[in-house]
Design a protein around this motif. Structure first.
Motif, PDB file in Angstrom:
ATOM      1  N   ASN A 124       0.842  -1.187   0.000  1.00  0.00           N
ATOM      2  CA  ASN A 124       0.000   0.000   0.000  1.00  0.00           C
ATOM      3  C   ASN A 124       0.881   1.242   0.000  1.00  0.00           C
ATOM      4  O   ASN A 124       2.100   1.149   0.169  1.00  0.00           O
ATOM      5  CB  ASN A 124      -0.935  -0.003   1.213  1.00  0.00           C
ATOM      6  CG  ASN A 124      -1.934  -1.141   1.162  1.00  0.00           C
ATOM      7  OD1 ASN A 124      -2.347  -1.569   0.088  1.00  0.00           O
ATOM      8  ND2 ASN A 124      -2.320  -1.642   2.329  1.00  0.00           N
ATOM      9  N   VAL A 125       0.271   2.402  -0.140  1.00  0.00           N
ATOM     10  CA  VAL A 125       1.035   3.622  -0.395  1.00  0.00           C
ATOM     11  C   VAL A 125       0.683   4.729   0.593  1.00  0.00           C
ATOM     12  O   VAL A 125      -0.471   4.881   1.001  1.00  0.00           O
ATOM     13  CB  VAL A 125       0.749   4.108  -1.842  1.00  0.00           C
ATOM     14  CG1 VAL A 125       1.086   5.579  -2.022  1.00  0.00           C
ATOM     15  CG2 VAL A 125       1.538   3.280  -2.836  1.00  0.00           C
ATOM     16  N   LEU A 126       1.704   5.490   0.956  1.00  0.00           N
ATOM     17  CA  LEU A 126       1.519   6.771   1.632  1.00  0.00           C
ATOM     18  C   LEU A 126       1.900   7.848   0.624  1.00  0.00           C
ATOM     19  O   LEU A 126       3.060   7.929   0.193  1.00  0.00           O
ATOM     20  CB  LEU A 126       2.389   6.864   2.881  1.00  0.00           C
ATOM     21  CG  LEU A 126       2.013   5.888   4.002  1.00  0.00           C
ATOM     22  CD1 LEU A 126       3.070   5.894   5.094  1.00  0.00           C
ATOM     23  CD2 LEU A 126       0.643   6.220   4.583  1.00  0.00           C
ATOM     24  N   GLU A 218       5.090  13.017  -3.066  1.00  0.00           N
ATOM     25  CA  GLU A 218       5.996  12.033  -2.478  1.00  0.00           C
ATOM     26  C   GLU A 218       5.230  10.728  -2.298  1.00  0.00           C
ATOM     27  O   GLU A 218       4.177  10.694  -1.657  1.00  0.00           O
ATOM     28  CB  GLU A 218       6.503  12.527  -1.127  1.00  0.00           C
ATOM     29  CG  GLU A 218       7.462  11.567  -0.443  1.00  0.00           C
ATOM     30  CD  GLU A 218       7.818  12.019   0.968  1.00  0.00           C
ATOM     31  OE1 GLU A 218       8.889  11.635   1.461  1.00  0.00           O
ATOM     32  OE2 GLU A 218       7.003  12.742   1.586  1.00  0.00           O
ATOM     33  N   VAL A 219       5.734   9.659  -2.884  1.00  0.00           N
ATOM     34  CA  VAL A 219       5.084   8.350  -2.812  1.00  0.00           C
ATOM     35  C   VAL A 219       6.046   7.350  -2.182  1.00  0.00           C
ATOM     36  O   VAL A 219       7.142   7.134  -2.703  1.00  0.00           O
ATOM     37  CB  VAL A 219       4.672   7.853  -4.214  1.00  0.00           C
ATOM     38  CG1 VAL A 219       3.989   6.494  -4.118  1.00  0.00           C
ATOM     39  CG2 VAL A 219       3.759   8.863  -4.898  1.00  0.00           C
ATOM     40  N   ILE A 220       5.634   6.766  -1.070  1.00  0.00           N
ATOM     41  CA  ILE A 220       6.469   5.757  -0.425  1.00  0.00           C
ATOM     42  C   ILE A 220       5.613   4.549  -0.067  1.00  0.00           C
ATOM     43  O   ILE A 220       4.419   4.681   0.197  1.00  0.00           O
ATOM     44  CB  ILE A 220       7.179   6.293   0.840  1.00  0.00           C
ATOM     45  CG1 ILE A 220       6.161   6.777   1.875  1.00  0.00           C
ATOM     46  CG2 ILE A 220       8.157   7.386   0.490  1.00  0.00           C
ATOM     47  CD1 ILE A 220       6.799   7.235   3.180  1.00  0.00           C
ATOM     48  N   PRO A 221       6.203   3.351  -0.091  1.00  0.00           N
ATOM     49  CA  PRO A 221       5.439   2.169   0.316  1.00  0.00           C
ATOM     50  C   PRO A 221       5.153   2.216   1.814  1.00  0.00           C
ATOM     51  O   PRO A 221       5.987   2.672   2.597  1.00  0.00           O
ATOM     52  CB  PRO A 221       6.374   1.004  -0.043  1.00  0.00           C
ATOM     53  CG  PRO A 221       7.745   1.595  -0.041  1.00  0.00           C
ATOM     54  CD  PRO A 221       7.579   3.026  -0.482  1.00  0.00           C
ATOM     55  N   ASP A 225       5.264  -3.667   9.273  1.00  0.00           N
ATOM     56  CA  ASP A 225       5.741  -4.822  10.027  1.00  0.00           C
ATOM     57  C   ASP A 225       7.238  -5.051   9.887  1.00  0.00           C
ATOM     58  O   ASP A 225       7.728  -6.137  10.164  1.00  0.00           O
ATOM     59  CB  ASP A 225       4.993  -6.077   9.560  1.00  0.00           C
ATOM     60  CG  ASP A 225       3.490  -5.928   9.727  1.00  0.00           C
ATOM     61  OD1 ASP A 225       3.087  -5.357  10.749  1.00  0.00           O
ATOM     62  OD2 ASP A 225       2.759  -6.382   8.838  1.00  0.00           O
ATOM     63  N   ASP A 226       7.981  -4.033   9.438  1.00  0.00           N
ATOM     64  CA  ASP A 226       9.424  -4.189   9.302  1.00  0.00           C
ATOM     65  C   ASP A 226      10.093  -4.039  10.676  1.00  0.00           C
ATOM     66  O   ASP A 226      10.143  -2.954  11.246  1.00  0.00           O
ATOM     67  CB  ASP A 226       9.984  -3.144   8.332  1.00  0.00           C
ATOM     68  CG  ASP A 226      11.415  -3.461   7.901  1.00  0.00           C
ATOM     69  OD1 ASP A 226      12.272  -3.602   8.798  1.00  0.00           O
ATOM     70  OD2 ASP A 226      11.654  -3.580   6.692  1.00  0.00           O
ATOM     71  N   GLU A 227      10.626  -5.153  11.193  1.00  0.00           N
ATOM     72  CA  GLU A 227      11.196  -5.141  12.529  1.00  0.00           C
ATOM     73  C   GLU A 227      12.540  -4.425  12.597  1.00  0.00           C
ATOM     74  O   GLU A 227      13.054  -4.159  13.679  1.00  0.00           O
ATOM     75  CB  GLU A 227      11.355  -6.588  13.034  1.00  0.00           C
ATOM     76  CG  GLU A 227      10.014  -7.310  13.189  1.00  0.00           C
ATOM     77  CD  GLU A 227      10.180  -8.737  13.669  1.00  0.00           C
ATOM     78  OE1 GLU A 227      11.342  -9.169  13.819  1.00  0.00           O
ATOM     79  OE2 GLU A 227       9.154  -9.405  13.896  1.00  0.00           O
ATOM     80  N   LEU A 288       5.692   7.770  10.003  1.00  0.00           N
ATOM     81  CA  LEU A 288       7.088   7.985  10.384  1.00  0.00           C
ATOM     82  C   LEU A 288       7.910   6.729  10.123  1.00  0.00           C
ATOM     83  O   LEU A 288       9.042   6.811   9.628  1.00  0.00           O
ATOM     84  CB  LEU A 288       7.174   8.389  11.862  1.00  0.00           C
ATOM     85  CG  LEU A 288       8.584   8.592  12.422  1.00  0.00           C
ATOM     86  CD1 LEU A 288       9.331   9.673  11.647  1.00  0.00           C
ATOM     87  CD2 LEU A 288       8.521   8.950  13.904  1.00  0.00           C
ATOM     88  N   LYS A 289       7.346   5.576  10.457  1.00  0.00           N
ATOM     89  CA  LYS A 289       8.065   4.321  10.235  1.00  0.00           C
ATOM     90  C   LYS A 289       8.370   4.128   8.750  1.00  0.00           C
ATOM     91  O   LYS A 289       9.478   3.724   8.378  1.00  0.00           O
ATOM     92  CB  LYS A 289       7.219   3.151  10.757  1.00  0.00           C
ATOM     93  CG  LYS A 289       7.987   1.850  10.869  1.00  0.00           C
ATOM     94  CD  LYS A 289       7.164   0.829  11.653  1.00  0.00           C
ATOM     95  CE  LYS A 289       8.035  -0.352  12.060  1.00  0.00           C
ATOM     96  NZ  LYS A 289       7.303  -1.331  12.881  1.00  0.00           N
ATOM     97  N   SER A 290       7.404   4.438   7.888  1.00  0.00           N
ATOM     98  CA  SER A 290       7.615   4.310   6.447  1.00  0.00           C
ATOM     99  C   SER A 290       8.657   5.297   5.948  1.00  0.00           C
ATOM    100  O   SER A 290       9.482   4.974   5.090  1.00  0.00           O
ATOM    101  CB  SER A 290       6.296   4.515   5.707  1.00  0.00           C
ATOM    102  OG  SER A 290       5.377   3.492   6.024  1.00  0.00           O
TER     103      SER A 290
END
Length: 365
Positions: A124-126, A218-221, A225-227, A288-290
């Motif tokens: 999905n996208v932000l 700005e497009v980021i995935p 769940d990335d530890e 923020l995590k993305s």
């Protein structure tokens, strides 16, 4: 007739090759596993996990449905070709030719999916929009782009959630962040990463002077769940404030809006569309995590020269597309050289030709 039979054979071979490349059989098997889990009596005991599994199963079904249908039709036309070879019927030959053309067109459409080979393409996208130089015209342009992406998502049947919006004082918006969820959302929307330029006669001055406006997309995935991405409490500054609407008026009587500042990197994220401060904070943390994931990916790209998945930073110097709304009306992509005169259709969300041109260009570069 022999030429038609050769074409049908060639279509079947190309279909099998592309089907294997996209691992359609593996996805069908995975969907069956998920459906089996969904049939268990205690499936809904963990609702969060259940929703994720259900959505994953639906996405897999959506991805494979058309391929399975085309496979069935190709087998049918191959059987018809065998019969045609035996009977040599003119009427049957016309029917087979028509059917072949239909299947060739459908395969060409599905073959487009083979371009979706990036590591993050199924995410999905932000998507964030930022008005650039051009004053109120630029803010209006940012809102036009927001509508364009909302219409595109609507056409695809995707889900959109507006996580944050900062309206302009007179018109348009200064910035906005959307969460767009659907099959291959990042694969499609990564083509929009960069600066979009609008050239038009301004509706915001009495003389209707020609105005050039810029907006950054700005497009980021979306990474949840990335530890490897760990956000420490001591690395955050959390500000709360009241949500604001168009013209700056308050739309909530409580301090429900949240702004997070990641002190080590200086990355700032705001969310204010939910009435709950807790929900806004959770959404801001996900964004923020993305963004931190993207930052780590860019650092890795600097050392490896190429990042699998195509995560690229959107910067003001990266002008990717121009939209001319005067004279010879035109939308032109500066990376692929694809252009179209149907500006209204593009602004109404008809973006797939531009996106397909980008994906083919990306594959060859």
């Amino acid at each position: 007739m022999n030429n038609l039979l050769e074409k049908i054979t060639g279509l079947g071979e190309r279909f099998l090759k592309t089907k294997a490349l996209l691992d359609i059989d593996g996805k069908v098997a995975e969907e069956k596993k998920l459906r089996l889990k969904m049939s268990q009596a205690d499936f809904w005991s963990d609702q969060v996990a259940a929703i994720k599994i259900s959505q994953a199963a639906e996405n897999l079904a959506t991805e494979t449905k058309d391929w399975l249908a085309l496979e069935k039709e190709i087998k049918e036309i191959e059987e018809m070709a065998v019969l045609l070879n035996q009977e040599n019927s003119q009427e049957l030959s016309v029917e087979v030719q028509k059917k072949y053309e239909e299947l060739e067109a459908e395969f060409a459409r599905l073959e487009f999916m083979s371009l979706f080979s990036g590591k993050y393409d199924h995410y999905n996208v932000l998507l964030s929009l930022h008005a650039g130089t051009g004053g109120v015209d630029a803010q209006d342009w940012a809102q036009m782009l927001e509508r364009m992406y909302l219409r595109f998502a609507e056409r695809k049947g995707w889900q959109v959630e507006i996580l944050d919006v900062n309206y302009g004082n007179e018109a348009g918006l200064k910035s906005a962040t959307l969460r767009i969820a659907g099959p291959w959302a990042y694969a499609y929307l990564k083509s929009e990463n960069g600066v979009h330029r609008l050239l038009r006669n301004s509706p915001f001055n009495a003389d209707g002077l020609r105005q050039t406006s810029f907006a950054l997309v700005e497009v980021i995935p979306e990474i949840k769940d990335d530890e490897t991405i760990v956000i420490k409490n001591e690395d955050l500054r959390i500000d709360v404030f009241r949500s604001s609407g168009p013209g700056g008026q308050s739309v909530n009587m409580t301090d429900s809006a949240v702004r997070l500042v990641h002190l080590p990197t200086g990355i700032t994220v705001s969310c204010q569309t939910e009435r709950s401060q807790h929900q806004n904070k959770e959404n801001a943390l996900n964004i923020l995590k993305s963004k931190l994931f993207q930052l780590a990916a860019e650092k890795k790209e600097e050392t490896e020269k190429k990042l699998k998945g195509g995560v690229k930073k959107a910067e003001w110097g990266r002008q990717i597309r121009s939209y001319f709304l005067y004279g010879r009306r035109l939308v032109k992509d500066h990376r692929t050289d694809y252009e179209t005169a149907d500006v209204e259709a593009v602004l109404d969300g008809d973006l797939e030709p531009l996106m397909e041109a980008y994906l083919r260009w990306e594959k060859n570069n």
